[in-house]
Write a protein that holds these residues in place. Sequence first.
Motif, PDB file in Angstrom:
ATOM      1  N   THR A   3       7.204  83.243 -28.896  1.00  0.00           N
ATOM      2  CA  THR A   3       5.729  84.017 -28.970  1.00  0.00           C
ATOM      3  C   THR A   3       5.423  84.438 -30.246  1.00  0.00           C
ATOM      4  O   THR A   3       4.399  84.568 -30.210  1.00  0.00           O
ATOM      5  N   THR A   4       6.357  84.992 -31.066  1.00  0.00           N
ATOM      6  CA  THR A   4       5.863  85.440 -32.393  1.00  0.00           C
ATOM      7  C   THR A   4       5.243  84.402 -33.204  1.00  0.00           C
ATOM      8  O   THR A   4       4.295  84.349 -33.905  1.00  0.00           O
ATOM      9  N   THR A   5       5.997  82.996 -33.084  1.00  0.00           N
ATOM     10  CA  THR A   5       5.159  82.030 -33.637  1.00  0.00           C
ATOM     11  C   THR A   5       3.640  81.660 -33.176  1.00  0.00           C
ATOM     12  O   THR A   5       2.750  81.410 -33.910  1.00  0.00           O
ATOM     13  N   ILE A   6       3.402  81.722 -31.897  1.00  0.00           N
ATOM     14  CA  ILE A   6       2.111  81.498 -31.291  1.00  0.00           C
ATOM     15  C   ILE A   6       1.289  82.658 -31.882  1.00  0.00           C
ATOM     16  O   ILE A   6       0.223  82.091 -32.107  1.00  0.00           O
ATOM     17  N   LEU A   7       1.730  83.755 -31.674  1.00  0.00           N
ATOM     18  CA  LEU A   7       0.730  84.807 -32.313  1.00  0.00           C
ATOM     19  C   LEU A   7       0.344  84.685 -33.703  1.00  0.00           C
ATOM     20  O   LEU A   7      -0.766  84.962 -34.201  1.00  0.00           O
ATOM     21  N   SER A   8       1.616  84.042 -34.567  1.00  0.00           N
ATOM     22  CA  SER A   8       1.182  83.786 -35.846  1.00  0.00           C
ATOM     23  C   SER A   8      -0.059  82.892 -36.164  1.00  0.00           C
ATOM     24  O   SER A   8      -0.786  82.989 -36.898  1.00  0.00           O
ATOM     25  N   ILE A   9       0.341  81.663 -35.364  1.00  0.00           N
ATOM     26  CA  ILE A   9      -0.735  80.811 -35.575  1.00  0.00           C
ATOM     27  C   ILE A   9      -2.140  81.211 -35.022  1.00  0.00           C
ATOM     28  O   ILE A   9      -3.042  80.914 -35.836  1.00  0.00           O
ATOM     29  N   VAL A  10      -2.227  81.910 -33.889  1.00  0.00           N
ATOM     30  CA  VAL A  10      -3.565  82.444 -33.329  1.00  0.00           C
ATOM     31  C   VAL A  10      -4.297  83.408 -34.413  1.00  0.00           C
ATOM     32  O   VAL A  10      -5.168  83.145 -34.937  1.00  0.00           O
ATOM     33  N   LEU A  11      -3.405  84.087 -35.097  1.00  0.00           N
ATOM     34  CA  LEU A  11      -3.810  85.076 -36.290  1.00  0.00           C
ATOM     35  C   LEU A  11      -4.344  84.449 -37.521  1.00  0.00           C
ATOM     36  O   LEU A  11      -5.396  84.647 -37.977  1.00  0.00           O
TER      37      LEU A  11
END
Length: 495
Positions: A3-11
């Motif tokens: 989830t942290t990686t997904i959030l980073s990509i979205v940001l």
Amino acid sequence: MSTTTILSIVLVLAVVAYVLGRTTAKRRAAASGTRLHSREGYYGSFALLWTIIPSLVLLAVWLLVSPAVIDTAVRDSFPEHVKAETQATQGLAMGMVDSIARGLRRLDEQEMTRVTAGFSALRPVLASKGVALAGDGEDYMIDAAIQLNGWSDASRLWMTICVIGLALAGLLYAVWRIRPEVRARNSVERAVLVALIGASAIAILTTIGIVLSMLSETISFFRSVPAMEFFFGTVWDPRFAATVGTTSSDGQFGLIPLLAGTVYIAFVAMLFAVPIGLFAATYLAEYAGPKFRAFAKPLIEVLAGIPTIVYGFFALVTVGPFLRDLSADISGIVTGNATSFIQAQSVLTAGLVMGIMLIPFVSSLSDDIITAVPRAMRDGSLGLGATRSETMRKVILPAALPGIVGALLLTASRAIGETMIVVLAAGVAARLTINPFEPMTTVTVKIVNQLTGDLEFNSPQTLVAFALGLTLFFITLGLNIYALYIVRKYREQYE
């Protein structure tokens, strides 16, 4: 993908969208020879919002829904004899499946081949990986754990694809929508307004959630104990009837001793804290010099940062024994018999120590309120010949009264909700007395007592904690309504 990686990509995509939004708006305005309706930053924010909001909403919904869906699917794969068990038994089986699933993720391909040998062969393999199972399982749990891992991996993969894909789609749509005539500022401000409304609604929704969560359990309690017995009972003894030879739970759940102790201890604390706090605030705001004020106010506010358990130790070790010994000395001088009439754990001890803790709440808040009174009111009073004390009593304090009432309300709420000081300084004895030299207890102390231990959660002895909490909530609500009435009355008079 985590989830942290997904959030980073979205940001990262959101930052890219912001930059593209600005440059696209500027370029298209230059190409068409027209002025932008909004500033360039609004077009960037417009693209950023379209990129980040839909994707984050989807991510949040997915994270909330997918565990429940997977859990239901795994439970449906259980054998029929397990499905016929109670929900509690199925929950224990599901917990074992979760533990096995986490252990299987640590195994390599060669070790996974031993999984089919059954649960007895799996346990030592998992133990070698540092995974300890808290009970004996069955062979069907291995298949369920494998299914759980498979569905979780598939859910994670599709979540990654959908969330990142939606972020990209939002980015492309926003960039396509950007034109000089697009009202980007209006859209951005509307989104900010919705966010502010949502933030404001959190407090309301939290209050509603607290009330509903307590209300359902309170209703269950009143099905076992009559409301009249609870609200008007004068004896608090929530025992188990099993201790006297019966099989059903029994006891006396009178609220009056707890409510009396709560009000009595809070009253003693306020009786000690309010005069000292107001006098300190008056001196610091109107009479103290700048150097002394800069030194004294932070020093008083340090009291607010001390943990309440420390105050409890102070009451237990210092204040309580001091009052007990002092009363013995006084009794010896007056009667010749050195008998202590103040117990170490008493209403007076808890009230004094709690009052010390509440002084910075009254002092600091009242000081800020007094200093906020317009300077013109002070100057006008002094110009008419009033002294500084007359100005303080007849002009400043009446003008600051609504704010001071609010400060006292906050202080009273803090006193009513205190637990640790009461436990150590006033004891846990639920008794009805007007003698401040004897121990009493409060509602909050009994809430903690009833929710700790080995009592069943559906027993009246435990459910009474929710009835106590709901009662305390409505008492505080009544104080708030009354204080609001006082504030509005005097605010209309001095505005």
